[in-house]
Design an enzyme around this catalytic site. Structure first.
Site, PDB file in Angstrom:
ATOM      1  CG  HIS A 228       0.074   0.219   5.971  1.00 25.13           C
ATOM      2  ND1 HIS A 228      -0.637   0.296   4.803  1.00 25.13           N
ATOM      3  CD2 HIS A 228       0.913   1.292   5.966  1.00 25.13           C
ATOM      4  CE1 HIS A 228      -0.257   1.374   4.120  1.00 25.13           C
ATOM      5  NE2 HIS A 228       0.685   1.994   4.793  1.00 25.13           N
TER       6      HIS A 228
ATOM      7  CD  GLU B 139       7.695   2.041  -2.000  1.00 24.08           C
ATOM      8  OE1 GLU B 139       7.321   2.165  -3.186  1.00 24.08           O
ATOM      9  OE2 GLU B 139       7.253   2.737  -1.066  1.00 24.08           O
TER      10      GLU B 139
END
Ligand SMILES: Cc1ncc(C[n+]2csc(CCOP(=O)(O)OP(=O)(O)O)c2C)c(N)n1
Ligand SMILES: [Mg+2]
Lengths: 448, 823
Positions: B599, B532
């Protein structure tokens, strides 16, 4: 170099002053020491002299303008010099907005509103919970939001409650009637916002503002109220509307004090006490008598009383500008002569408009004298939160029967107004009775 | 995961060995005599000159930092100065063969790189080019300071050198006449016209940004190579490793096609001065023994890794020549371990408590300025007086420039009194550029042939038809809207690329990109490593080079992994470059649900807090397409939040349907989704729909007419509509799925309180998610705001609702209690 002239600050509690008169016009030349302008606080008026010589280059405020203390009022300098940098009205808007003054005397009364009149839920301590929106609407509709029933969370008055209030009509108590109707308010909050403080202090409608806009009619002359008149109006109305006052009348035989005064007058050269007046004698007697009647030497503050340890005697003074009440502090510790001298000075300062504003407050009891104007009896208006005020009347010859014979004696009237919320009739009457006794035996009292 | 690559179990399970080849260590051994064939006398001497310029420049800074004086010039410089005295040969050797089209990225210790690369570029550019560059940069503002102050008035190169040294120093001294108006400073100075790209105060920060620049060169067929110059200690930084992984992906060689096939034109060079600040990388803080070894673990080519002697400029030049050739043959990238040593401390405040005097003195005996000069004299290249002459000229140059740079009259600072908005105006470029370059867009088929486009054409473009909701399989969904905007841009802007995890083939984890794989060649849409940091960091590099890019974080929760890249890099380079760089980067961030604590988080508030980012969060297909179009035509970084709750939702507000053609929804404008008069509800993201449910109940059960406003954008934000609404209703509740503490909604509530105070009938109330971990899907209703929470909060804090019995505790006491506990 151009010199700005500021609005001086007179006393701690004064935030702004009104320009009463300009003695010079823009463009005039001024010499140091010459009168520039006169200005007044809510309690007194003052003159401002020029502290520099030159030309009055610019004037930032007009007569009648309310100018925050320490703000530049005008500029003295040499022709051609720039004045813009001194102009408080330029730039930041906040500076230009005169701060509406909060008269100190009235401020102290803020706490005096009667809680019973308000829906209990909305009040916390002496704060009313109300949303800014509701407050604004109340102001727009000239409604006293204190009468609104709070329906918001935690007893907060919200917009809806003001609408309901409007529809059901405000409670027509004397307090509600004149006090809020048609009133225009000026906020002291940032950006002219009205704070709760304003609403609680500003209670009297501005008579001028109430006038419908109209062409100047020939029937009357319209004169704007002076600041002092406004404050007196407010204070008087506040007194009547927020207390339960009533008056007891009595009189006493003034023979003794008249003789005493005559003696002083005669002693002129020896003692220099010739200026002691009957009023001074009464003030003296009051200051001593009050010490036995603490309910009358007190402030009533809704949920508590402040009993004063000493007597701070308010003395009503009639001046050109209106009524003023300077204070003789700790009168109970002062001699008759001291009281007389101090009162003289206070009266003079009031009349000349130079009284220190800090001396116009703090009284625990007030004496007002209309006797010199031939009044035989009246109902003095309380000066809240004080609990009582004594009116002194003129002397009339009164007849009485002594040993079967009618004899005349000089009777001087006393009118005591007191706040029935703070004390009952009997203790008030007892004070009057003792005062009467003391005055009738004044020479004895002096010795005590 | 292309189907073309068969993963054969027999192959995978076969036994065997991984073989390594030897990694050269300081193998250069030529003599000056031998090098005479490659270098003229001028070349030899110019190398020496360039080293002395850096030495004197850094010496000057050292004196100013430590004694407030240099050659009689008094000055106090409170800012940083990480000097590289001792490291000159390594940087001059590297820059020697670079052209202006070759880009270098650097670190906090990069003054030397700037000067070396600048001097090299000046040597290679002709007078006309130089004059044009100097004349164009800030309309000649820097040139005006230095021009006319040269010995030889016609010598453009002399002028350009003054310009380079002055622009750098003025930048270090935070002068408005610096290369970036003083907004970058010592650790961030750069000058793109000479191929000097951002230096970075975050250790290893250039490690992934530079990969994006290399991608830019490769994908847009630009001349030149890209070098990241970072320190030996930065090998310990995650983003450096991530950048390495991204720079060495197999797909360049195995899947990219045609002329795009082949390795990145990229050198990851470590100026290995043996230390972090005080931590010794060899023997203490790292385990690589020799840094070059790392190359062997990255790819079969071992990244052509080599350790070279950075104390000999000719050794570095030799290596650079060979490595540049490898890149030209598309066999890159390359890893270089350039050994060097700094005599001065990490910074002037460094007491060098971690090394001995003997060590420093030993290295000083190897000082390249002495040894190189000795070698040249020995080989008869020049005599001592020539070297002295060079030294003298350099001292004059640095003194002249220093005098100018400390002079407040010729080198003023930004006047934030006169121009209070000068920095504010640089935070966003607010550009509108339809395509970053004007050329053909490389696509594999026409839009009409695209299977996704064909599928969408059969869908109903509104969510409600004949008063009834359109079934999911027929409705034009939120994901279709994002796709349409993107597809359109892929056919307009040839520089546009998109990448991230599972973007190709899979079509993005949430099927937004389905249909793009068919439409685009590999180099325009590809899968990245699970990096990321490097995904965002490389996008920063791609964007600041002039390309448009859309990258994706699969879950908002992964934003922490890209923390530095988003918070320090993406957000800041436009302003830190004083507007020289643009950042046309869209970062799509998908906000999850159902998958628990790591999440399901809405971190919009974190992004909103960082100056320099535009933050949007559409909740409807219409807004998604319109906002994506606006993001894609702009020149600012946009964090584009999407909720996984909404990917399949149809358009419920524009019932005439989401337009097929191009349109924009302006960034920064909220939208009234439902009119009302008694209460305003402002939402961010997917909470909109729960707010509408609440509004319905409030209306039907309690007779409260609710106006619902969808923020759509968080930064920038135009409050007009909200304030107007609050003026009407007097009451506002704000809700989003972000945890309530520190939620940006609190910021908005505060602003509304200040702006509309006099109109408020109740305090603005924020209903956010709990300050807990997100529990399992089955328990989410106790974590995320629900319609009944909103109603209860209204009842408790805004307007008691007749006959309402609250189920949730929104009392003030509860608010204080949970704050007291921090939950
Ligand atoms: C992310 C980050 N962590 C820590 C620092 C503080 N810091 C600045 S330079 C430095 C050492 C870096 O060493 P190296 O990468 O070898 O470069 P050098 O200073 O030796 O040139 C450190 C720890 C920083 N700027 N950024
Ligand atoms: Mg190092």
């Amino acid at each position: 170099m151009a010199t700005p002239v500021i609005m001086p600050r007179q006393g701690q509690s004064v935030e702004s002053c009104i320009i009463a008169k300009w003695h010079k016009n823009k463009g005039d030349s001024v010499r140091e020491g010459e009168l520039l302008f006169s200005y007044e606080t809510d309690k007194a008026s003052f003159d401002e002299e020029a502290k520099a010589s030159g030309v009055l280059l610019d004037v930032f405020f007009q007569e009648g303008d309310d100018v925050p203390c320490l703000t530049n009022v005008c500029v003295i300098g040499n022709p051609g010099e720039s004045t813009a940098e001194f102009n408080p009205n330029a730039g930041a808007e906040a500076v230009a907005k005169p701060v509406e003054e909060k008269p100190a005397a009235v401020e102290a009364h803020a706490q005096e509103k009667s809680e019973e009149a308000f829906p209990v839920t909305a009040v916390e301590g002496d704060r009313i919970k109300i949303s800014p929106r509701a407050r604004n609407l109340a102001e727009k509709l000239s409604l006293d939001y204190r009468y609104a029933a709070a329906s918001g969370p935690n007893g907060r008055i919200v917009e809806k409650d003001i609408i309901t209030l409007k529809e059901s009509g405000p409670v027509p108590t004397p307090a509600a009637k004149g006090e809020f109707a048609g009133q225009t308010m000026t906020g002291t909050g940032i950006g002219g916002r009205i704070t709760t403080g304003d609403l609680n202090t500003v209670k009297v409608s501005d008579a001028a503002a109430m006038q419908p806009a109209q062409e100047a009619g020939p029937m009357f002359e319209e004169v704007k109220l002076t600041n002092i008149r406004k404050v007196i109006a407010k204070a008087m109305h506040h007194s009547i509307s927020s207390t339960c006052q009533l008056t007891l009348n009595s009189s006493f035989d003034a023979t003794d004090i008249m003789e005493f005064r005559k003696k002083l007058k005669d002693s002129k050269d020896r003692l220099g006490l010739e200026n002691i007046t009957l009023n001074d004698i009464i003030l003296y007697a009051v200051s001593r008598t009050l010490m036995n009647h603490k309910d009358l030497n007190a402030h009533f503050l809704d949920d508590r009383m402040l009993y004063f340890r000493n007597v701070n005697l308010g003395v009503a003074v009639d001046t050109e500008r209106g009524l003023m009440v300077p204070t003789v502090f700790n009168a109970n510790h002062k001699s008759l002569n001291d009281i007389a001298r101090e009162v003289k000075k206070l009266v003079k300062d009031c009349q000349s408009g130079n009284i220190n504003p800090d001396l116009l407050k703090g009284g625990s009891f007030t004496v007002t004298n209309l006797g010199t104007l031939d009044i035989e009896s009246f109902t003095p208006v309380l000066n809240p939160p004080q609990t009582a005020i004594l009116g002194v009347n003129t002397i009339v010859q009164r007849a009485r029967e002594v040993d079967g014979e009618i004899e005349f004696y000089p009777a001087m009237g006393l009118s005591l107004t007191f706040d029935h919320r703070a004390l009952d009739g009997a203790p008030a009457a007892r004070f009057l009775q003792e005062l009467k006794h003391n005055l009738e035996n004044f020479s004895v009292m002096l010795v005590k | 995961m292309p189907k073309s690559q068969y993963i054969c179990p027999n192959e995978i399970r076969k036994s065997g060995w991984i073989k390594f080849t030897d990694i050269p260590v300081n193998q250069y051994s030529k003599t000056i005599e031998e090098e005479k064939a490659n270098f003229s006398t001028e070349d030899f001497l110019r190398i020496y000159r360039d080293m002395t310029v850096i030495r004197e420049f850094e010496t000057m800074l050292n004196l100013i930092k430590t004694t407030n004086e240099y050659n009689g010039i008094q000055y106090n410089h409170p800012g940083p100065a990480h000097l590289s005295i001792g490291q000159e040969a390594s940087v001059v050797g590297q820059a020697y063969i670079l052209d202006k089209d070759d880009y270098i990225f650097g670190s906090h210790r990069s003054h030397g790189e700037i000067l070396a690369k600048g001097l090299s570029a000046i040597e290679k550019l002709d007078d006309k080019e130089l004059l044009e560059i100097m004349e164009k940069f800030f309309d000649g503002a820097i040139l005006r300071v230095v021009e006319g102050k040269q010995k030889n008035k016609n010598d453009v190169k002399e002028l350009a050198i003054d310009f380079l040294v002055y622009g750098t120093l003025a930048e270090i001294f935070a002068r408005e006449t610096g290369f970036h108006k003083g907004l970058g400073g010592s650790m961030h100075a750069f000058f793109t016209p000479f191929g000097i790209y951002p230096n970075n105060a975050i250790v290893g920060g250039s490690g992934d940004i530079s990969v994006g620049a290399a991608l830019y060169k490769k994908i847009n067929k630009k001349k030149g190579i890209v070098i990241a110059n970072i320190g030996d200690a930065s090998m310990g930084c995650g983003p450096v490793w991530e950048g390495l992984c991204m720079a060495t992906m197999d797909q360049y060689k195995q899947l990219w096609e045609g002329e795009y096939q082949g390795g990145l034109p990229y050198i990851l060079n470590f100026f290995n001065n043996q230390y972090g600040m005080g931590g010794q990388t060899r023997g203490e803080t790292m385990g690589y023994d020799m840094l070059a070894r790392v190359g062997a673990g990255v790819n079969p080519e071992q990244m052509h890794a080599e350790r070279i002697d950075g104390y000999n400029p000719l050794a570095v030049i030799d290596a650079m020549k060979r490595k540049k050739k490898i890149l030209e043959e598309k066999r890159g990238p390359v890893l270089l371990d350039t050994i060097t040593y700094r005599f001065t401390g990490h910074s002037p405040s460094d007491a060098s408590s971690y090394r001995t005097k003997e060590e420093i003195e030993a290295w000083m005996e190897h000082d390249s300025l002495l040894t190189y000069r000795r070698e040249l004299t020995k080989a008869g290249i020049a005599k001592d007086d020539k070297f002295e002459e060079i030294l003298e000229a350099t001292k004059e140059l640095i003194a002249k420039v220093c005098k100018l740079a400390v002079d407040d009259n010729v080198s003023p600072r930004m006047n934030l009194v006169k121009n209070p908005n000068q920095i504010a105006d640089l935070m966003f470029s607010n550009g509108r550029i339809e395509k970053m370059e004007d050329r053909e867009c490389e696509v594999l088929m026409s839009k009409e042939e695209n299977p996704r486009v064909q599928q969408i054409s059969k869908k109903i473009r509104t969510g409600i038809q004949d008063g009834k909701p359109v079934p999911k399989n027929k409705v034009y969904q939120f994901r279709d809207a994002v796709f349409e905007a993107l597809l359109d841009k892929f056919y307009t802007d040839p520089t546009l690329i998109a990448y991230g995890e599972e973007n190709r083939d899979w079509g993005g984890a949430f099927a937004v990109y389905r249909g793009l794989t068919e439409a685009l060649p590999y180099h325009r849409l590809f899968n990245s490593p699970i990096s990321e940091g490097a995904i965002v960091g490389s996008a920063v590099g791609y964007g600041l080079c002039g390309g448009r890019v859309v990258v994706e974080l699969m879950y908002c929760d992964f934003l922490g992994r890209a923390g530095d890249e988003i918070f320090n890099q993406l957000s800041k380079w436009q302003a830190m470059s004083a507007g020289v760089l643009k950042m046309p980067v869209v970062l799509r961030v998908s906000v999850g649900s159902k998958y628990g604590a790591q999440h399901s988080q809405d971190w919009t508030s974190l992004c909103a807090h960082i100056p320099g980012l535009k933050v949007v969060f559409p909740a409807t297909p219409y807004d998604a397409k319109g906002l994506m179009n606006s993001a894609l035509i702009g020149t600012d970084p946009v964090i584009f939040f999407e909720s996984q709750r909404l990917y399949d939702i149809g358009e419920m507000f524009h019932l005439e349907g989401v337009p097929e053609g191009y349109y924009e929804v302006p960034i920064g404008e909220p939208d009234i989704k439902k009119q009302g008069k008694d209460l305003t509800i402002l939402t961010v993201g997917a909470t909109l729909y729960r707010a509408l449910d609440a509004a319905k109940i409030l209306e039907e059960k309690y007779g409260v007419s609710v106006e619902v406003i969808d923020a759509r954008t968080i930064v920038p934000f135009n409050y007009d509509k909200v304030i107007q609404s609050v003026k009407k209703t007097g009451k506002i509740l704000l809700s989003s799925d972000a945890c309530e503490r520190g939620s940006h909604l609190k910021d908005m509530a505060q602003t509304i309180s200040e702006v509309a105070f006099d109109y408020l009938d109740a305090p603005p109330v924020v209903v956010g998610a709990k300050n807990w971990i997100t529990p399992a899907y089955e328990l989410e209703e106790y974590f995320f705001p629900q319609p009944d929470w909103i109603i209860d909060a209204v009842h408790e804090k805004i307007m008691p609702l007749k006959g309402h019995a609250a189920k949730n505790n929104f009392t003030v006491n509860e608010q204080l209690r949970i704050n007291r506990l921090g939950v």
